[in-house]
Design a protein around this motif. Structure first.
Motif, short mmCIF file in Angstrom:
data_model
loop_
_atom_site.label_atom_id
_atom_site.label_comp_id
_atom_site.label_asym_id
_atom_site.label_seq_id
_atom_site.Cartn_x
_atom_site.Cartn_y
_atom_site.Cartn_z
N LEU A 87 26.96 7.75 10.46
CA LEU A 87 26.26 8.53 9.42
C LEU A 87 27.21 8.86 8.27
N LYS A 88 28.44 9.28 8.62
CA LYS A 88 29.41 9.63 7.58
C LYS A 88 29.78 8.44 6.70
N ASN A 89 29.87 7.27 7.33
CA ASN A 89 30.27 6.08 6.57
C ASN A 89 29.13 5.44 5.81
N ASN A 90 27.92 5.95 5.98
CA ASN A 90 26.78 5.32 5.34
C ASN A 90 25.96 6.27 4.47
N GLY A 91 26.62 7.28 3.96
CA GLY A 91 25.96 8.16 2.99
C GLY A 91 25.08 9.25 3.59
N TYR A 92 25.24 9.51 4.88
CA TYR A 92 24.44 10.55 5.52
C TYR A 92 25.31 11.73 5.99
N GLU A 93 26.30 12.10 5.16
CA GLU A 93 27.21 13.19 5.55
C GLU A 93 26.44 14.48 5.87
N LYS A 94 25.44 14.78 5.03
CA LYS A 94 24.70 16.03 5.19
C LYS A 94 23.93 16.03 6.52
N SER A 96 24.67 14.26 9.15
CA SER A 96 25.67 14.30 10.22
C SER A 96 26.12 15.72 10.51
N ALA A 97 26.23 16.54 9.46
CA ALA A 97 26.70 17.92 9.63
C ALA A 97 25.68 18.81 10.33
#
Ligand SMILES: [Zn+2]
Length: 278
Positions: A87-94, A96-97
């Protein structure tokens, strides 16, 4: 009313409510890229899940030692880490958090069930262990359940159920003013309906999406996704036995035959690209 027109009405109701109250937020499901309408604030769902989970785990009997318990934690940690990295590497940081993972092995031998609530609160029932058999089998179920949470299927299902029950009431208002009703639906959405007398079935679309994503998640974590075929065959065999359908893991949609065919023909070739083992 035919199920087709009923379905259409549900879609129209959802669309109208979302548009009218401007509370809709368009969310793209990781991996599949499907656009979905989450009508409920996800953070409120996560908060509700945390409360439900904590209160259930205070009273439900649990297994807290032994190899099954250890395996569940190993598999859970491996898959959730792989998912977060993806998720972090594919633009889904939010997105993932949003997750704060927890795993519990609940001592309910008579029900083959498992679920992951919004925010990453996971329960496996001991009744599913004879079917998962080992860590790879657990990974099939873990990947599938985590996929439901990552794809925010709970939000979609609850939005739909609330929209049908409450018509024109804004869903965000409903969450606060009709808390008891919302909680009852929420319990139903996670197969806890056995306790509360309500089961809100998973849709065929959500099940297949969770199968597809789940295989990729387990493969990313180093588990051979080909194991899923034998797991679902064991599941199908059990489903044909004496156990009532509503008590078996997941709903009857899609059929086991359809699910196994989709896994073999469509999802496995894709998932194997993420698998570095042999
Ligand atoms: Zn499912």
């Amino acid at each position: 009313m035919s199920s087709a027109s009923k379905y259409k009405l549900q879609e129209i109701t959802l669309f109208a409510i979302g548009l009218f109250f401007f509370i809709s937020s368009c969310h793209k499901v990781p991996i599949t890229g499907r656009k979905q309408l989450n009508l409920l604030p996800e953070d409120e769902l996560i908060d509700m899940a945390r409360h439900q989970y904590d209160s259930l785990m205070q009273v439900w009997p649990q297994v807290k030692t032994g190899s099954d318990y250890a395996d569940l934690h190993t598999v859970g940690r491996k898959i959730s880490r792989a998912v977060e990295t993806y998720l972090k590497n594919n633009g889904y940081e939010k997105l993932s958090a949003e997750f704060s993972w927890e795993y519990h092995l609940v001592k309910i031998d008579t029900i083959a069930n498992a679920w992951c609530m919004p925010g990453g609160k996971i329960a496996f029932y001991t009744g599913i262990l004879p079917i998962t058999k080992n860590k790879s089998g657990m990974a099939v179920v873990m990947g599938h359940e985590i996929a439901h949470a990552v794809a925010r299927h709970g939000n979609e299902r609850l939005s739909q159920a609330l929209a049908l029950q409450m018509g024109g009431i804004a869903l965000s208002v409903a969450l606060q003013t009709r808390a008891a009703e919302t909680q009852r639906l929420f319990m139903g959405a996670y197969g806890l309906g056995v306790q509360v007398g309500l089961v809100l079935p998973f849709s065929r679309k959500h099940e297949l999406e969770a199968d597809r994503m789940g295989l990729i998640f387990m493969a990313m974590a180093g588990y051979d996704p080909r194991i899923a075929v034998s797991f679902w065959k064991r599941m199908a065999k059990m489903g044909k036995g004496g156990i009532p359908k509503e008590l078996t893991f997941l709903s009857t949609h899609p059929s086991y035959e359809e699910r196994i065919a989709a896994i073999e023909n469509d999802y496995l070739p894709e998932a194997l690209k993420y698998y570095s083992g042999k």
